[in-house]
Design a protein around this motif. Structure first.
Motif, short mmCIF file in Angstrom:
data_model
loop_
_atom_site.label_atom_id
_atom_site.label_comp_id
_atom_site.label_asym_id
_atom_site.label_seq_id
_atom_site.Cartn_x
_atom_site.Cartn_y
_atom_site.Cartn_z
N ASP A 58 0.64 -1.11 -0.12
CA ASP A 58 -0.14 -0.05 0.04
C ASP A 58 0.84 1.37 -0.05
O ASP A 58 1.54 1.53 1.09
CB ASP A 58 -0.83 -0.11 1.28
N ARG A 59 0.88 2.07 -1.17
CA ARG A 59 1.75 3.21 -1.34
C ARG A 59 1.64 4.27 -0.16
O ARG A 59 2.46 4.80 0.30
CB ARG A 59 1.60 3.71 -2.63
N ALA A 60 0.16 4.62 -0.04
CA ALA A 60 0.16 5.35 1.02
C ALA A 60 0.41 5.14 2.46
O ALA A 60 0.80 5.97 3.36
CB ALA A 60 -1.56 5.91 0.93
N LEU A 61 0.13 4.00 2.71
CA LEU A 61 0.61 3.62 4.04
C LEU A 61 2.24 3.45 4.21
O LEU A 61 2.65 3.94 5.24
CB LEU A 61 0.15 2.02 4.44
N TYR A 62 2.76 3.14 3.20
CA TYR A 62 4.26 3.10 3.09
C TYR A 62 4.74 4.49 3.53
O TYR A 62 5.67 4.90 4.06
CB TYR A 62 4.63 2.72 1.42
N GLU A 63 4.15 5.60 2.53
CA GLU A 63 4.45 7.08 2.75
C GLU A 63 4.42 7.24 4.20
O GLU A 63 5.50 8.08 4.84
CB GLU A 63 3.75 7.88 2.03
N ASN A 67 7.57 8.55 6.76
CA ASN A 67 7.51 9.75 7.55
C ASN A 67 7.77 9.67 9.12
O ASN A 67 8.40 10.22 9.89
CB ASN A 67 6.05 10.54 7.66
N GLU A 68 6.99 8.38 9.85
CA GLU A 68 7.20 8.01 10.94
C GLU A 68 8.79 7.57 11.42
O GLU A 68 9.26 8.14 12.39
CB GLU A 68 6.40 6.89 11.54
N LEU A 69 9.26 6.92 10.47
CA LEU A 69 10.64 6.48 10.43
C LEU A 69 11.64 7.76 10.62
O LEU A 69 12.47 7.67 11.61
CB LEU A 69 11.04 5.78 9.31
N ILE A 70 11.52 8.66 9.75
CA ILE A 70 12.40 9.55 10.04
C ILE A 70 12.32 10.34 11.22
O ILE A 70 13.42 10.90 11.62
CB ILE A 70 12.03 10.72 8.67
N LEU A 71 11.08 10.56 11.73
CA LEU A 71 10.94 11.18 13.14
C LEU A 71 11.67 10.15 14.16
O LEU A 71 12.24 10.87 15.17
CB LEU A 71 9.65 11.36 13.56
N ARG A 72 11.53 9.01 14.29
CA ARG A 72 11.87 8.17 15.35
C ARG A 72 13.22 7.38 15.15
O ARG A 72 13.71 7.30 16.24
CB ARG A 72 10.90 7.24 15.53
N GLU A 73 13.36 7.16 13.94
CA GLU A 73 14.82 6.20 13.84
C GLU A 73 16.10 7.03 12.89
O GLU A 73 16.89 6.96 12.99
CB GLU A 73 14.46 4.95 13.22
N GLY A 74 15.48 7.31 11.72
CA GLY A 74 16.45 8.04 10.89
C GLY A 74 16.06 7.99 9.40
O GLY A 74 14.71 7.66 9.11
N PHE A 75 16.50 8.40 8.46
CA PHE A 75 16.31 8.53 7.03
C PHE A 75 16.04 7.20 6.51
O PHE A 75 16.76 6.09 6.84
CB PHE A 75 17.37 9.21 6.27
N PRO A 76 15.27 6.97 5.50
CA PRO A 76 14.95 5.55 4.98
C PRO A 76 16.06 4.90 4.22
O PRO A 76 15.91 3.64 4.30
CB PRO A 76 13.76 5.94 3.75
#
Length: 266
Positions: A58-63, A67-76
């Motif tokens: 699901d592309r929308a869910l992936y996006e 975004n949560e990843l960038i806030l919590r862990e780091g860049f994709p």
């Protein structure tokens, strides 16, 4: 889906009709084709020390997840992991599907299973590939659910021989009934002996069996345990327990001496 798909795929190849000629990779792809997404802990069958990933169609869910990843862990591009760890995951996901590796992995579990059964230790059958599960409820019938027989066995395996295991019973799964408040206990009280990949030899497994045998031989002396602290959620990770009756063969205090110092522990 979890990260034990490679082992499950190999068991499907061996045990299910119509899959004997398929490779573990082909079977994994068939399983993944049925899913909308997967969550993988690469510390297991990714054959690495740290890391994991989420995949979805699901592309929308992936996006949203990115975004949560960038806030919590780091860049994709790295997600909080070092480049070395990312490369190890890429290699491990290929190696874990090699049939020679999976054959050896299953062989270790089968060997441990057979040795325990020879010693009259009750386990869950048939075994899987990553672990053997001891029926602690049968081994320690004098300990009721509310005194955590699985945890009692896990504790005593460690005290007896340094064997690290994990309880899968009332400590982990007991919960209050939402309507009555009465505690609901799981049907089984288990202890999991998980085998780290590419670590143990046959001699190590023989030692594990020896410790289980010695523990079983003095089963009547093993007490139940009570909670002294438990968080509201996931208590099995951080709970503290104490034996309900004194155990004569466990010292309450001892001294550790080194050439230059002495440490007393009470």
């Amino acid at each position: 889906m979890d990260s034990l798909r490679a082992e499950n795929a190999y068991l499907i190849k061996l045990r299910e009709s119509g899959y004997g000629d398929k490779s573990p990779l082909e079977i994994c792809r068939e399983m993944f084709a049925l899913a909308d997404g997967i969550i993988v802990s690469a510390k297991k069958d990714g054959l690495v020390n740290i890391g994991g990933f989420i995949a979805m169609n699901d592309r929308a869910l992936y996006e949203q997840a990115r975004n949560e990843l960038i806030l919590r862990e780091g860049f994709p591009t790295y997600g909080g992991l070092a480049g070395r760890d990312l490369e190890a995951i890429a290699i491990g996901l290929r190696e874990v599907l090699e049939e020679d590796y999976l054959h050896y992995r299953l062989g270790q579990t089968t060997y441990l299973t057979e040795r325990l059964l020879e010693s009259k230790i009750s386990i869950i059958e048939p075994p899987g590939a990553h672990a053997v599960y001891i029926d602690a409820g049968s081994l320690l019938p004098h300990i009721p659910h509310e005194q955590f027989p699985g945890q009692a066995l896990a504790i005593n395996l460690y005290l007896e021989g340094g064997i690290r295991s994990v309880e899968l019973g009332s400590l982990m799964f007991a919960h209050p009934d939402p309507d009555t408040g009465q505690t609901i206990y799981p049907q089984l009280e288990l202890v999991r002996l998980a085998l780290p990949r590419r670590v143990y030899t046959q001699s190590h497994l023989d030692y594990v069996v020896e410790i289980v045998e010695e523990t079983a031989a003095r089963r009547e002396q093993i007490p139940g345990y009570r909670l002294t602290y438990a968080p509201q959620l996931l208590r099995h990770f951080t709970a503290r327990l104490e034996p309900i009756q004194p155990v004569s063969n466990i010292p309450l205090s001892f001294e550790l001496q080194t050439p230059n110092s002495k440490l007393q522990i009470n």
